[in-house]
Each structure stands twice: as structure tokens, then as C-alpha cells.
Write a protein that holds these residues in place. Structure first.
Motif, PDB file in Angstrom:
ATOM      1  N   SER A 160      20.973  10.599  37.687  1.00  0.00           N
ATOM      2  CA  SER A 160      20.609   9.228  37.068  1.00  0.00           C
ATOM      3  C   SER A 160      21.455   7.970  37.551  1.00  0.00           C
ATOM      4  N   ASN A 161      22.755   8.240  37.754  1.00  0.00           N
ATOM      5  CA  ASN A 161      23.492   6.922  38.590  1.00  0.00           C
ATOM      6  C   ASN A 161      23.168   6.635  39.804  1.00  0.00           C
TER       7      ASN A 161
ATOM      8  N   HIS B 261      30.533   2.127  41.684  1.00  0.00           N
ATOM      9  CA  HIS B 261      29.576   1.264  41.256  1.00  0.00           C
ATOM     10  C   HIS B 261      29.891  -0.100  40.392  1.00  0.00           C
TER      11      HIS B 261
ATOM     12  N   ASN C 112      18.439   1.843  43.424  1.00  0.00           N
ATOM     13  CA  ASN C 112      17.533   0.575  42.923  1.00  0.00           C
ATOM     14  C   ASN C 112      18.352  -0.705  43.193  1.00  0.00           C
ATOM     15  N   ILE C 113      19.700  -0.785  43.134  1.00  0.00           N
ATOM     16  CA  ILE C 113      20.476  -1.965  43.079  1.00  0.00           C
ATOM     17  C   ILE C 113      20.577  -2.121  44.481  1.00  0.00           C
TER      18      ILE C 113
ATOM     19  N   ARG D 236      20.140   7.188  40.997  1.00  0.00           N
ATOM     20  CA  ARG D 236      18.959   6.301  41.277  1.00  0.00           C
ATOM     21  C   ARG D 236      19.107   4.815  40.996  1.00  0.00           C
ATOM     22  N   LYS D 237      19.862   4.795  39.717  1.00  0.00           N
ATOM     23  CA  LYS D 237      20.220   3.146  39.376  1.00  0.00           C
ATOM     24  C   LYS D 237      20.810   2.552  40.483  1.00  0.00           C
TER      25      LYS D 237
END
Length: 87
Positions: free
Chosen positions: A68-69, A41, A75-76, A71-72
Motif C-alpha cells: 500500500s505504501n 517517504h 502515485n506521488i 502504491r501511494k
């Protein structure tokens, strides 16, 4: 110990090699897959990161850090117009 050094020193390519080795040695260990996903990532290898996060969640679905990672990351990927493996 060495892996932390590489991340802290921003030597992401070296960290990626070590995390890849760890994941290859323990392919059913969710933390190894999550950490590999995280470094991929950071290194901009978003689709590879996604695949590793998803594999980690298959093994440990309740891992909130990996969730959480991911989902982030999604989004990117959405902002960049990249296709995800999301159902």
C-alpha cells in the motif's frame, strides 16, 4: 521506543537516522526496511523510499502495508514526473 517518540514529535530527521541504523543492523528484516521507506517517504526522499519498500517486498512479498505504501509513493512520484523502479 525512541523511534516512536521521534515520529510522534515530528522529528523526522532523527527518526530517519534511527530507522537507517535499524535497517543497517538488520538488512534482511522487512519491517526495518519498510519503516525506513516510510520515513524517507515522509521526508520527501521518494526514490530512496521506493528502493527500501522494494527491498522489503523482496523479503516479504505479501506485506500489504508495504504494498500500500509503495502504491501511494508511486502515485506521488507519477504526479511529480519522477521515474520509478517499477517493472
Amino acid at each position: 521506543m525512541f523511534i516512536c517518540f521521534y515520529r510522534q514529535a515530528s522529528l523526522n530527521d532523527g527518526a530517519e537516522r534511527f530507522y537507517t541504523q535499524a535497517a543497517n543492523l538488520r538488512p534482511k528484516y522487512p519491517a526495518a526496511l519498510m519503516n525506513l521507506g516510510a520515513i524517507l517517504h515522509l521526508n520527501g526522499k521518494l526514490q530512496e523510499a521506493e528502493a527500501n519498500y522494494l527491498r522489503a517486498l523482496e523479503l516479504k512479498p505479501d506485506d500489504t502495508i508495504t504494498q500500500s505504501n509503495l502504491r501511494k509513493l508511486w502515485n506521488i512520484m507519477e504526479k511529480q514526473g519522477l521515474r520509478t523502479l517499477a517493472p
